[in-house]
Design a protein around this motif. Sequence first.
Motif, PDB file in Angstrom:
ATOM      1  N   LYS A  70     100.543  27.770  55.863  1.00 24.92           N
ATOM      2  CA  LYS A  70     100.798  27.542  54.438  1.00 24.92           C
ATOM      3  C   LYS A  70     101.282  26.130  54.125  1.00 24.92           C
ATOM      4  O   LYS A  70     101.025  25.605  53.038  1.00 24.92           O
ATOM      5  CB  LYS A  70     101.824  28.551  53.924  1.00 24.92           C
ATOM      6  CG  LYS A  70     101.299  29.974  53.833  1.00 24.92           C
ATOM      7  CD  LYS A  70     102.355  30.903  53.238  1.00 24.92           C
ATOM      8  CE  LYS A  70     101.818  32.329  53.117  1.00 24.92           C
ATOM      9  NZ  LYS A  70     102.837  33.255  52.536  1.00 24.92           N
ATOM     10  N   GLY A 102      99.037  23.608  52.590  1.00 21.73           N
ATOM     11  CA  GLY A 102      98.584  23.821  51.215  1.00 21.73           C
ATOM     12  C   GLY A 102      99.520  23.208  50.187  1.00 21.73           C
ATOM     13  O   GLY A 102      99.290  23.319  48.985  1.00 21.73           O
ATOM     14  N   TYR A 140      93.681  21.516  53.537  1.00 25.83           N
ATOM     15  CA  TYR A 140      94.404  21.984  52.348  1.00 25.83           C
ATOM     16  C   TYR A 140      93.756  23.251  51.786  1.00 25.83           C
ATOM     17  O   TYR A 140      94.442  24.241  51.492  1.00 25.83           O
ATOM     18  CB  TYR A 140      94.413  20.888  51.282  1.00 25.83           C
ATOM     19  CG  TYR A 140      94.659  21.391  49.878  1.00 25.83           C
ATOM     20  CD1 TYR A 140      95.946  21.673  49.425  1.00 25.83           C
ATOM     21  CD2 TYR A 140      93.591  21.600  48.996  1.00 25.83           C
ATOM     22  CE1 TYR A 140      96.170  22.149  48.135  1.00 25.83           C
ATOM     23  CE2 TYR A 140      93.799  22.062  47.708  1.00 25.83           C
ATOM     24  CZ  TYR A 140      95.091  22.337  47.286  1.00 25.83           C
ATOM     25  OH  TYR A 140      95.301  22.807  46.014  1.00 25.83           O
ATOM     26  N   GLN A 155      95.206  27.111  51.427  1.00 26.13           N
ATOM     27  CA  GLN A 155      95.234  27.818  50.147  1.00 26.13           C
ATOM     28  C   GLN A 155      94.609  29.209  50.263  1.00 26.13           C
ATOM     29  O   GLN A 155      94.994  30.136  49.562  1.00 26.13           O
ATOM     30  CB  GLN A 155      94.466  27.011  49.088  1.00 26.13           C
ATOM     31  CG  GLN A 155      95.160  25.732  48.653  1.00 26.13           C
ATOM     32  CD  GLN A 155      96.324  25.972  47.709  1.00 26.13           C
ATOM     33  OE1 GLN A 155      96.214  26.709  46.745  1.00 26.13           O
ATOM     34  NE2 GLN A 155      97.465  25.360  48.006  1.00 26.13           N
TER      35      GLN A 155
END
Length: 490
Positions: free
Chosen positions: A332, A335, A322, A326
């Motif tokens: 992506k 995230g 995660y 970010q």
Amino acid sequence: MSEETQQPGALKRTMKTRHLSMIALGGTIGTGLFVASGATVAQAGPFGALTSYAVIGLMVYFLMTSLGEMATYMPVSGSFSTYADRFVDPAFGFAMGWNYWFNWAITVAVEAATVGVVMGYWLPHVPTWIWSAVVLALITVINLMSAKSYAETEFWMATIKVVAVIAFLIIGVATIFGIMSYHPDVARNLSAGGNHGFVGGFGGMLAVFMVAGFSFQGTEMVGITAGESETPETSVPTAIKQVFWRILLFYILAIFIIGALLFYKNPALLHSSETNIAVSPFTLVFKQAGLAGAASLMNAVILTSVISSANSGVYASTRMLYAMAQEGKAPKIFGRVNINTGIPVPALLATVAVGLLTFVTSVFGPGIYYYLVAASGLTGFIAWIGIAISHYRFRRAFVAQGRDIKKLRYHAKWFPVGPILALVLSIVVVGGQDLASFQGSISHWNWSGIITTYMSVPLFLALYFGYKFKHKTKLRKLTEVDLDTDARQS
């Protein structure tokens, strides 16, 4: 996937101080203490094993204070991957993050497979993959609920392990002082039959260094949990401060008792392994004390340890993936966070998917399983090296930018001795993993052993240099290091 889950969100700070303290505590107590500690006494003798564990324990304490200083100042789930990026080099952070994610994701698969072996003690005729499936499903549900549900589960599993160790220490001390019916020859055992407590010389102690290092892996988890702690500025230091006393009490005293009650040539100690419950030194001592069902009791405790490790593996690797997403170092989608639960669901599902590799190993045999373990074997030590380097650079950047060290709410011990000592010892442990394979001329080296043992090192270097060449990153200047983003104190 719901509309809420697809929306970008943020992790929720729901973990309490007791959670962080127990997570850090649980990270040091596992099969390394319950089972493999017996083999260390056989290899190096009682005092040889004690010396090795004390040195590695001191190193881990310095590492945790280094991590504690950074995590208190900048509590983020990316932890040492983020620190490696900001304080050293973006390529270093990239390699650290993927290295750590891979390590724990593979650990989930390894521990899930181990659950099947442990359960085989009671139900040998049930296929092991069934237990692996049950555990994977269980820890997936726990981690999908909330960070607090993970923390609460770890709190109670760590409590079970702590109670087992305390019971062992009490019974062990009572036996040494002749309170129990069994009266061992403590003097002979501690002297290792006239060897002053040391066996195998430096080579024996170096071998124990390796075991001790693996035993303590997981303590760095507190750096990741800081990103979801309610009060990281107080919870993290509290957890870190307890590390030294935990190491002293649980490992040093436990190994002293094992050395005092069991002779180093005891065949059971020589055959200790992480899945042979019958020869666990804990089981042997409990049996000597007349405790009925000692093997079943320790099997239950070890089962708890294995499930706890798998549970922590899912949590740690999910948060690392995660955090990298970010920061633009992973796709992506990883995230994205569920608004209601604060859980990075895509990252969690990707991690569990890797855990499913345990089923592949059960279908295609132990060969794949062996190489997966080998590929992740040294990544924990690489993470420790990264923590030491990052902290050294963090402090230097803090001073270079004219900031007052006294304003840090938590101070690492003995800087710069701490991180330098931790760095040197971590490199020694990594380099000394399989010295036997390097004997003789190059043509006679055991290249198969070398490749499987050190596989994670070239994998890390490939990640580092690959990112560095692609993005042309450079070592960050101390005066330009970002000390403000995510900082919780001035």
